[in-house]
Design a protein around this motif. Structure first.
Motif, PDB file in Angstrom:
ATOM      1  N   THR A 221       0.827  -1.198   0.000  1.00  0.00           N
ATOM      2  CA  THR A 221       0.000   0.000   0.000  1.00  0.00           C
ATOM      3  C   THR A 221       0.865   1.252   0.000  1.00  0.00           C
ATOM      4  N   ILE A 222       1.940   1.202   0.756  1.00  0.00           N
ATOM      5  CA  ILE A 222       2.785   2.398   0.851  1.00  0.00           C
ATOM      6  C   ILE A 222       3.506   2.648  -0.467  1.00  0.00           C
ATOM      7  N   TRP A 223       3.983   1.564  -1.109  1.00  0.00           N
ATOM      8  CA  TRP A 223       4.662   1.754  -2.395  1.00  0.00           C
ATOM      9  C   TRP A 223       3.700   2.247  -3.456  1.00  0.00           C
ATOM     10  N   ASN A 224       2.473   1.756  -3.409  1.00  0.00           N
ATOM     11  CA  ASN A 224       1.504   2.220  -4.393  1.00  0.00           C
ATOM     12  C   ASN A 224       1.173   3.686  -4.203  1.00  0.00           C
ATOM     13  N   ASN A 225       1.257   4.140  -2.947  1.00  0.00           N
ATOM     14  CA  ASN A 225       0.910   5.508  -2.661  1.00  0.00           C
ATOM     15  C   ASN A 225       2.043   6.476  -2.979  1.00  0.00           C
TER      16      ASN A 225
END
Lengths: 433, 159
Positions: A221-225
């Protein structure tokens, strides 16, 4: 009390710049300020260590130690009279010449005992046909292949055979650029953020909230954000299409180094308060250091300190990916010590390294550019391009970096870390093959 | 079948042990002379064939290696066999195994050499390759003459 001394002329000091000034002065005074004899003595003394031998010889010639201790030029006259009775200058010079002869003899003996290079007829192992050496080199890992190549000329010729050399570089390129499967037992560094996400979902950005409901993997989720979907992450199979041979890939492709640390010195300016009856306020410049070590997993550890770390401390802190526990410190100091660490993940995107770390309620993201500076070591400099910060409860991201200051990390190689690359627990075997 | 070595010593082999010698087993001959193989080495090669007489097949060696010990990679019998041989004789065993066509012996000996080379500096590898036995120049010349004459006629067949 110092007496007026006949100082040694400057020409002598310039010629014999290796020697200690005081020692030359002492000799000059003992020899009755005769420049000719001084030159004769000093030409026979080729290294400053021999002056100490000279002084030791004078000791062994039955002299009182009290006189030698008075090297402050207070009692030189007595010394000179004492020495004249016992020592003649010719004997001194003869003894010096004998010392040099012994050294020259040892040098000649060392030249005679040179090792004979390996000739093909000496060892039957080298007479074997090359396809057997191919089989042996197939079994070896890249580091031992490299040492095997340096043994003699024939092994170098066998290595330059295109079948072997291509496999050698292929192994290295796979170890450097291939993706490793992360074991599920390793704790991801984003677990703390995961707790805060699940506890304070109402404070988060709406995108994160939605994505987190779909997949409970916090790192994704963090990388996608924080990352772009259009970025091309380095992959061994894609690089294979770009380069003609593995050797070109090994030479030209920019890469990170895992067997050492990257270090940087930063500063910030701190403004203080004006004291009573002062018109201006003081400002201070505060220096601090950052140390990073990248791991083959895709994680990294960063340590921020106000002091420059010694080599032993670096080895203690960066030996394993987990944060080091130092039992000498108490519990309170250990807590403060852990706050100086940052654990996060990184990804390599062509030239750049994207780095994300999370600590309690803030996430930091930096972008570094890899560079080969001065052709010393590939990937030895990381330039800081941009950095952002986000805290819980905010709707914006804060820029941390001023582009006016050019900050860069410099790589330092440490041999003590090489053995861990063969360790089983951390899965570094893939790096070897 | 009978094998004759360089020193004119004869060795007998069973038909079961011959199945690994691929180049020789298909022929219907009875006596073969090997002018390029020493008697000590022929004895050990035949010993290897007799160890695996009753085995159906020998498994291949997998890469990467699990550890630096041979006993973890290969069978116990093979490991005992190879550790009993001097390091200087392994190169001659490889040559003999090629003549007879034993691929598994070649792989075994290559693995043993690779494990000795692995993890060492180049200076220590130089000491491994050097011949430790002090031979005089005359003995060296004699051995070289025998090997050169044997290169032309490696195998002689007597019916």
């Amino acid at each position: 009390m110092l007496q007026t001394i006949n100082q040694v002329p400057k020409q002598v000091l310039l010629e014999f710049y290796n020697l200690n000034k005081l020692q030359v002065q002492y000799l000059y005074d003992v020899l009755d300020s005769d420049i000719d004899i001084l030159y004769r003595v000093l030409y026979n003394i080729k290294r400053p260590e021999l002056i100490d031998k000279l002084i030791d010889e004078l000791k062994y010639q039955n002299q009182q130690q009290g006189l030698l201790k008075s090297m402050t030029y207070g009692n030189l006259k007595e010394l000179k009279n004492f020495l004249k009775q016992r020592v003649s200058y010719e004997k001194l010079i003869n003894s010096l010449e004998k010392l040099n002869i012994e050294e020259e003899k040892q040098k000649l003996q060392a030249l005679e005992v040179q090792e004979r290079p390996i000739v093909q007829q000496d060892s039957k192992f080298l007479e074997l046909p090359p396809y057997i050496h191919l089989l042996i080199m197939d079994f070896l890992d890249p580091y031992s292949l490299h040492t095997n190549r340096l043994v003699c000329l024939k092994m170098n010729e066998i290595f330059n055979n295109p079948q072997i050399s291509d496999k050698f570089y292929q192994k290295f390129c796979k170890a450097l650029f291939d993706q490793i499967e992360i074991k599920p037992t390793i704790i991801s560094p984003f677990e703390k953020t995961r707790k805060y996400i699940n506890e304070n979902l109402h404070l988060y950005e709406q995108q994160l909230q939605l994505i987190n409901e779909i997949n409970q993997n916090p790192s994704q989720t963090i990388w996608n954000n924080w990352g772009n979907a259009q970025e091309q992450i380095i992959n061994y199979q894609e690089l294979r299409l770009q380069y003609q041979s593995h050797k070109d890939m090994y030479d030209q492709q920019l890469r990170l180094n895992y067997c050492g640390i990257y270090a940087m010195k930063e500063y910030y300016i701190k403004y203080g308060e004006a004291q009573f009856q002062q018109s201006s306020a003081p400002c201070y410049r505060v220096d601090f250091f950052r140390y990073i070590r990248f791991w083959r997993d895709g994680t990294f550890t960063m340590f921020i300190s106000s002091k420059k770390l010694t080599k032993q401390e670096i080895i203690e802190y960066f030996q394993y990916p987990e944060i080091a526990i130092i039992p000498k410190q108490g519990n309170q100091k250990q807590m403060q010590f852990e706050e100086c660490f940052l654990r996060g993940e990184y990804r390599i995107v062509i030239d750049e390294v994207h780095v994300i770390a999370a600590r309690q309620s803030t996430t930091f993201s930096y972008i570094y550019k890899i560079k080969n500076y001065k052709n010393k070591h590939p990937g030895n400099v990381l330039l800081l391009q941009s950095g952002q910060m986000h805290t819980l409860g905010d709707n914006y991201r804060q820029d941390i970096v001023d582009n006016s200051k050019k900050k860069h990390f410099v790589y330092k190689h440490l041999e003590e870390f090489r053995q861990e690359l063969h360790d089983e627990l951390h899965g570094w075997k893939n790096v070897v093959y | 079948m009978q094998f004759i070595s360089q020193d004119d010593l004869t060795f007998n082999i069973n038909n079961k042990a011959l199945k690994y010698c691929t180049k020789v087993s298909n022929t219907n001959l009875e006596v073969i002379k090997f002018a390029g193989i020493n008697s000590n080495i022929l004895r050990k090669v035949i010993q290897y064939c007799e160890i695996h007489q009753d085995d159906v097949s020998i498994p291949q060696i997998s890469r990467p290696f699990k550890s630096n010990l041979i006993y973890d990679i290969v069978n116990f019998k093979d490991a005992n066999f190879i550790t009993s041989i001097d390091f200087q004789e392994i190169s001659q065993i490889i040559q003999a195994a090629e003549l007879l066509g034993i691929d598994t012996l070649v792989d075994l000996s290559c693995v043993y050499i690779a494990l000795k080379i692995r993890g060492k500096s180049s200076e220590k590898i130089k000491l491994l390759f050097k011949a430790n036995k002090p031979q005089t120049d005359e003995e060296d010349q004699r051995q070289r003459d025998i090997d050169d004459s044997a290169k032309g006629q490696r195998i002689q067949i007597f019916d």
